[in-house]
Design a protein around this motif. Structure first.
Motif, PDB file in Angstrom:
ATOM      1  N   THR A   1       0.913  -1.057   0.082  1.00 22.81           N
ATOM      2  CA  THR A   1       0.077  -0.234   0.056  1.00 22.81           C
ATOM      3  C   THR A   1       0.837   1.253  -0.115  1.00 22.81           C
ATOM      4  OG1 THR A   1      -1.650  -1.347   1.373  1.00 22.81           O
ATOM      5  CG2 THR A   1      -2.001   1.109   1.152  1.00 22.81           C
TER       6      THR A   1
ATOM      7  N   GLU B   1      -0.178   4.453  -0.169  1.00 22.77           N
ATOM      8  CA  GLU B   1      -0.651   5.619   0.745  1.00 22.77           C
ATOM      9  C   GLU B   1      -1.899   5.176   1.442  1.00 22.77           C
ATOM     10  OE1 GLU B   1      -1.988   9.015  -1.811  1.00 22.77           O
ATOM     11  OE2 GLU B   1      -2.291  10.149  -0.458  1.00 22.77           O
TER      12      GLU B   1
ATOM     13  N   ASP C   1      -5.059   6.039   4.224  1.00 19.46           N
ATOM     14  CA  ASP C   1      -5.981   7.190   4.573  1.00 19.46           C
ATOM     15  C   ASP C   1      -5.536   7.526   6.148  1.00 19.46           C
ATOM     16  OD1 ASP C   1      -8.147   8.596   5.448  1.00 19.46           O
ATOM     17  OD2 ASP C   1      -9.743   7.325   4.605  1.00 19.46           O
TER      18      ASP C   1
ATOM     19  N   LYS D   1      -7.870   7.374   8.908  1.00 15.99           N
ATOM     20  CA  LYS D   1      -8.473   6.089   9.572  1.00 15.99           C
ATOM     21  C   LYS D   1      -7.418   5.403  10.250  1.00 15.99           C
ATOM     22  CE  LYS D   1     -11.255   3.431   6.954  1.00 15.99           C
ATOM     23  NZ  LYS D   1     -11.579   2.320   5.721  1.00 15.99           N
TER      24      LYS D   1
ATOM     25  N   THR E   1       1.236   8.745   6.491  1.00 25.03           N
ATOM     26  CA  THR E   1      -0.161   8.520   6.264  1.00 25.03           C
ATOM     27  C   THR E   1      -0.259   7.140   7.151  1.00 25.03           C
ATOM     28  OG1 THR E   1       0.191   7.397   4.099  1.00 25.03           O
ATOM     29  CG2 THR E   1      -0.549   9.686   4.207  1.00 25.03           C
TER      30      THR E   1
ATOM     31  N   ARG F   1      -5.991   1.645   2.956  1.00 29.53           N
ATOM     32  CA  ARG F   1      -5.632   2.142   1.662  1.00 29.53           C
ATOM     33  C   ARG F   1      -6.711   3.345   1.224  1.00 29.53           C
ATOM     34  NH1 ARG F   1      -7.303  -3.427  -1.703  1.00 29.53           N
ATOM     35  NH2 ARG F   1      -6.520  -4.077   0.461  1.00 29.53           N
ATOM     36  N   VAL F   2      -6.269   4.104   0.449  1.00 23.88           N
ATOM     37  CA  VAL F   2      -6.915   5.088  -0.242  1.00 23.88           C
ATOM     38  C   VAL F   2      -7.165   4.855  -1.562  1.00 23.88           C
ATOM     39  CG1 VAL F   2      -6.384   7.471   1.083  1.00 23.88           C
ATOM     40  CG2 VAL F   2      -4.790   6.434  -0.756  1.00 23.88           C
ATOM     41  N   ASN F   3      -6.280   3.992  -2.323  1.00 25.82           N
ATOM     42  CA  ASN F   3      -6.401   3.593  -3.626  1.00 25.82           C
ATOM     43  C   ASN F   3      -6.534   1.974  -3.919  1.00 25.82           C
ATOM     44  OD1 ASN F   3      -6.241   6.541  -4.715  1.00 25.82           O
ATOM     45  ND2 ASN F   3      -4.126   6.069  -4.301  1.00 25.82           N
TER      46      ASN F   3
END
Ligand SMILES: Cc1cc2nc3c(=O)[nH]c(=O)nc-3n(C[C@H](O)[C@H](O)[C@H](O)COP(=O)(O)O)c2cc1C
Length: 224
Positions: free
Chosen positions: A20, A22, A24, A27, A80, A204-206
């Motif tokens: 991962t 990036e 979130d 969270k 992050t 994860r963000v993506n």
């Protein structure tokens, strides 16, 4: 749960886990979930059971900021990640057969009786001296300890994936410079340690790209 369902669940966790890039930042992993991840690291196997590791959880954003310029592989993960762990391996000074640390492991942690202590000491000396020829080569000793740290790393990432938590293993850093920063901040105290690998945990963000792996036939060879 039956065995087939269990296998499917485990394989889905392996598919879910990806490096991962990036997380979130909003969270956060709960304390209970992170304690579970750490516990799988603690319970990991190690050669002779000597647990040559320490897991340093860096939640201090200022320290993460210091690590960023010397950690090219963690540019987005460092700021992050919900939890960021620097995984230390013990150096030759602790891992040599007659060190205080090895004695502590055998007498205080494993509580070995005298005969077992002496027998294992003998095997361990031979192992370091001639089986693996590690003795006298500090780099080889550290790398051997680090190999075991990576077992804990793998277990922690897989366990995290099984409860829906993302991770990224990180070797993209200048080892000497990270070492110097941690030394200055007093993070390496209470043993003889060097940085083996780092790992960020979070959400994860993506969505990741589909998994890319060699064919099973290209990585497995059966001798019948
Ligand atoms: C020991 C190790 C070190 C790694 N170092 C980095 C890193 O510094 N930065 C990064 O973004 N990914 C890093 N990776 C992730 C790998 O690139 C990734 O695991 C590999 O490409 C396979 O992709 P997947 O994990 O998403 O399936 C590392 C992986 C391992 C096992």
């Amino acid at each position: 749960m039956n065995k087939e369902a269990k296998k499917q669940e485990i394989l889905s966790a392996f598919q879910f886990r990806h490096a991962t890039k990036e997380f979130d930042p909003e969270k956060k992993i709960s304390d209970e979930d992170f304690a579970f991840i750490l516990e799988t690291g603690r319970l990991s196997p190690s050669s002779f059971g000597f647990e040559p590791w320490r897991f340093v959880v860096i939640q201090d954003q200022a320290l993460r900021e210091q690590l960023k310029p010397v950690s090219w592989g963690a540019q987005k993960q460092l700021p992050t990640a919900s939890h960021y762990v620097v995984m230390l391996a013990r150096t030759a000074e602790d891992m040599i057969y007659d060190s205080e640390y090895i004695e502590h492991m055998m007498t205080e942690v494993k509580k070995l009786p005298k005969e077992a202590y002496e027998a294992i000491s003998g095997f361990y000396k031979t192992f370091l001296e001639s089986d693996f020829k590690l003795l006298g080569n500090d780099r080889a000793m550290f790398d051997w300890a680090a190999k075991q740290v990576y077992i804990a790393l793998g277990n922690m990432m897989t366990a995290a994936a099984q409860i829906g938590i993302d991770s990224c293993p990180i070797e993209g850093f200048d080892q000497e410079k990270v070492q110097a920063i941690l030394e200055k901040e007093g993070v390496l105290e209470g043993g003889n340690f060097e940085v083996a690998v780092m790992v960020g945990f979070g959400y994860r963000v993506n969505e990741p790209r589909p998994k890319v792996r060699q064919d099973l036939n290209d990585v497995v060879k059966w001798i019948k």
